[in-house]
Write a protein that holds these residues in place. Structure first.
Motif, PDB file in Angstrom:
ATOM      1  N   UNK A  62       0.808  -1.220   0.000  1.00 45.55           N
ATOM      2  CA  UNK A  62       0.000   0.000   0.000  1.00 45.55           C
ATOM      3  C   UNK A  62       0.845   1.275   0.000  1.00 45.55           C
ATOM      4  N   UNK A  63       1.893   1.302   0.821  1.00 46.71           N
ATOM      5  CA  UNK A  63       2.648   2.543   1.003  1.00 46.71           C
ATOM      6  C   UNK A  63       4.078   2.489   0.467  1.00 46.71           C
ATOM      7  N   UNK A  64       4.502   1.357  -0.079  1.00 49.64           N
ATOM      8  CA  UNK A  64       5.867   1.215  -0.579  1.00 49.64           C
ATOM      9  C   UNK A  64       6.223   2.176  -1.689  1.00 49.64           C
ATOM     10  N   UNK A  65       5.363   2.298  -2.697  1.00 51.81           N
ATOM     11  CA  UNK A  65       5.709   3.249  -3.772  1.00 51.81           C
ATOM     12  C   UNK A  65       5.835   4.695  -3.283  1.00 51.81           C
ATOM     13  N   UNK A  66       4.978   5.070  -2.362  1.00 47.96           N
ATOM     14  CA  UNK A  66       5.053   6.432  -1.817  1.00 47.96           C
ATOM     15  C   UNK A  66       6.343   6.610  -1.030  1.00 47.96           C
ATOM     16  N   UNK A  67       6.707   5.611  -0.232  1.00 49.83           N
ATOM     17  CA  UNK A  67       7.952   5.694   0.536  1.00 49.83           C
ATOM     18  C   UNK A  67       9.167   5.703  -0.383  1.00 49.83           C
ATOM     19  N   UNK A  68       9.098   4.979  -1.515  1.00 46.07           N
ATOM     20  CA  UNK A  68      10.205   4.977  -2.464  1.00 46.07           C
ATOM     21  C   UNK A  68      10.342   6.344  -3.141  1.00 46.07           C
ATOM     22  N   UNK A  69       9.217   6.982  -3.392  1.00 47.92           N
ATOM     23  CA  UNK A  69       9.282   8.303  -4.027  1.00 47.92           C
ATOM     24  C   UNK A  69       9.925   9.337  -3.125  1.00 47.92           C
ATOM     25  N   UNK A  70       9.667   9.238  -1.824  1.00 54.44           N
ATOM     26  CA  UNK A  70      10.276  10.223  -0.920  1.00 54.44           C
ATOM     27  C   UNK A  70      11.576   9.691  -0.305  1.00 54.44           C
ATOM     28  N   UNK A  71      12.042   8.554  -0.855  1.00 53.81           N
ATOM     29  CA  UNK A  71      13.329   7.950  -0.508  1.00 53.81           C
ATOM     30  C   UNK A  71      13.474   7.630   0.973  1.00 53.81           C
ATOM     31  N   UNK A  72      12.437   6.988   1.533  1.00 46.97           N
ATOM     32  CA  UNK A  72      12.487   6.518   2.917  1.00 46.97           C
ATOM     33  C   UNK A  72      12.797   5.028   2.876  1.00 46.97           C
ATOM     34  N   UNK A  73      13.875   4.645   3.553  1.00 48.31           N
ATOM     35  CA  UNK A  73      14.297   3.246   3.564  1.00 48.31           C
ATOM     36  C   UNK A  73      13.846   2.599   4.878  1.00 48.31           C
ATOM     37  N   UNK A  74      12.996   1.588   4.775  1.00 44.31           N
ATOM     38  CA  UNK A  74      12.553   0.893   5.994  1.00 44.31           C
ATOM     39  C   UNK A  74      13.000  -0.574   5.976  1.00 44.31           C
ATOM     40  N   UNK A  75      14.129  -0.846   5.350  1.00 46.48           N
ATOM     41  CA  UNK A  75      14.636  -2.216   5.321  1.00 46.48           C
ATOM     42  C   UNK A  75      15.103  -2.678   6.706  1.00 46.48           C
ATOM     43  N   UNK A  76      15.371  -1.757   7.604  1.00 45.07           N
ATOM     44  CA  UNK A  76      15.796  -2.091   8.964  1.00 45.07           C
ATOM     45  C   UNK A  76      14.670  -2.729   9.769  1.00 45.07           C
ATOM     46  N   UNK A  77      13.416  -2.593   9.319  1.00 45.51           N
ATOM     47  CA  UNK A  77      12.269  -3.135  10.049  1.00 45.51           C
ATOM     48  C   UNK A  77      12.345  -4.659  10.136  1.00 45.51           C
ATOM     49  N   UNK A  78      12.851  -5.304   9.085  1.00 45.14           N
ATOM     50  CA  UNK A  78      12.954  -6.770   9.100  1.00 45.14           C
ATOM     51  C   UNK A  78      13.775  -7.270  10.285  1.00 45.14           C
ATOM     52  N   UNK A  79      14.888  -6.626  10.529  1.00 48.27           N
ATOM     53  CA  UNK A  79      15.765  -7.032  11.626  1.00 48.27           C
ATOM     54  C   UNK A  79      15.049  -6.942  12.965  1.00 48.27           C
ATOM     55  N   UNK A  80      14.371  -5.842  13.178  1.00 52.55           N
ATOM     56  CA  UNK A  80      13.675  -5.669  14.455  1.00 52.55           C
ATOM     57  C   UNK A  80      12.470  -6.605  14.592  1.00 52.55           C
ATOM     58  N   UNK A  81      11.826  -6.902  13.488  1.00 49.81           N
ATOM     59  CA  UNK A  81      10.726  -7.870  13.542  1.00 49.81           C
ATOM     60  C   UNK A  81      11.242  -9.257  13.934  1.00 49.81           C
ATOM     61  N   UNK A  82      12.374  -9.672  13.347  1.00 47.85           N
ATOM     62  CA  UNK A  82      12.971 -10.953  13.718  1.00 47.85           C
ATOM     63  C   UNK A  82      13.341 -10.979  15.200  1.00 47.85           C
ATOM     64  N   UNK A  83      13.971  -9.920  15.672  1.00 45.54           N
ATOM     65  CA  UNK A  83      14.362  -9.852  17.083  1.00 45.54           C
ATOM     66  C   UNK A  83      13.134  -9.910  17.977  1.00 45.54           C
ATOM     67  N   UNK A  84      12.099  -9.159  17.651  1.00 42.40           N
ATOM     68  CA  UNK A  84      10.869  -9.146  18.438  1.00 42.40           C
ATOM     69  C   UNK A  84      10.207 -10.526  18.478  1.00 42.40           C
ATOM     70  N   UNK A  85      10.091 -11.166  17.339  1.00 44.70           N
ATOM     71  CA  UNK A  85       9.409 -12.463  17.273  1.00 44.70           C
ATOM     72  C   UNK A  85      10.170 -13.519  18.048  1.00 44.70           C
TER      73      UNK A  85
END
Length: 124
Positions: A78-101
């Motif tokens: 839903x929001x990936x293309x918009x985040x790519x247009x404004x050059x926001x990188x949220x690839x770090x979320x995967x790491x924190x999701x793994x740690x949390x789980x």
């Protein structure tokens, strides 16, 4: 035998019959409770603690992976293309999701109760 003696005899037999029925019901209930106790004792004896802990661990790990990474996937669709247009990188979320789980899964094993139970109690 007089009518009064017959009435006394009838009442006495009714009382004896009621006592026999009560005793039968009590014996039946005690027998059922003994069988339940015996079955639960056998289940506890045959139950492997490590198997239960593995089920708790995986029962927390797998649903959290499905839910959180599914939510992340929907968010990115839903929001990936918009985040790519404004050059926001949220690839770090995967790491924190793994740690949390993994942390929640280990906590569930330590508590011997799944964190998913607490989450479901809050919402339902």
């Amino acid at each position: 035998m007089t009518e009064e003696e017959r009435q006394n005899l009838i009442e006495q037999r009714k009382k004896e019959q009621a006592e026999r029925e009560l005793q039968y019901d009590l014996n039946r209930d005690l027998k059922i409770q003994d069988e339940i106790n015996e079955i639960s004792g056998i289940q506890e004896k045959d139950q492997n603690k490590f198997t239960v802990l593995a089920i708790i661990f995986l029962g927390t790990l797998i649903p959290l992976y499905v839910f959180l990474f599914g939510f992340k996937f929907i968010f990115m669709v839903l929001f990936g293309p918009v985040l790519a247009l404004i050059e926001v990188d949220i690839s770090w979320v995967n790491t924190y999701l793994h740690i949390l789980i993994w942390t929640l899964s280990v906590i569930s094993v330590y508590r011997e109760r799944s964190v998913m139970d607490d989450i479901l109690e809050v919402f339902f």
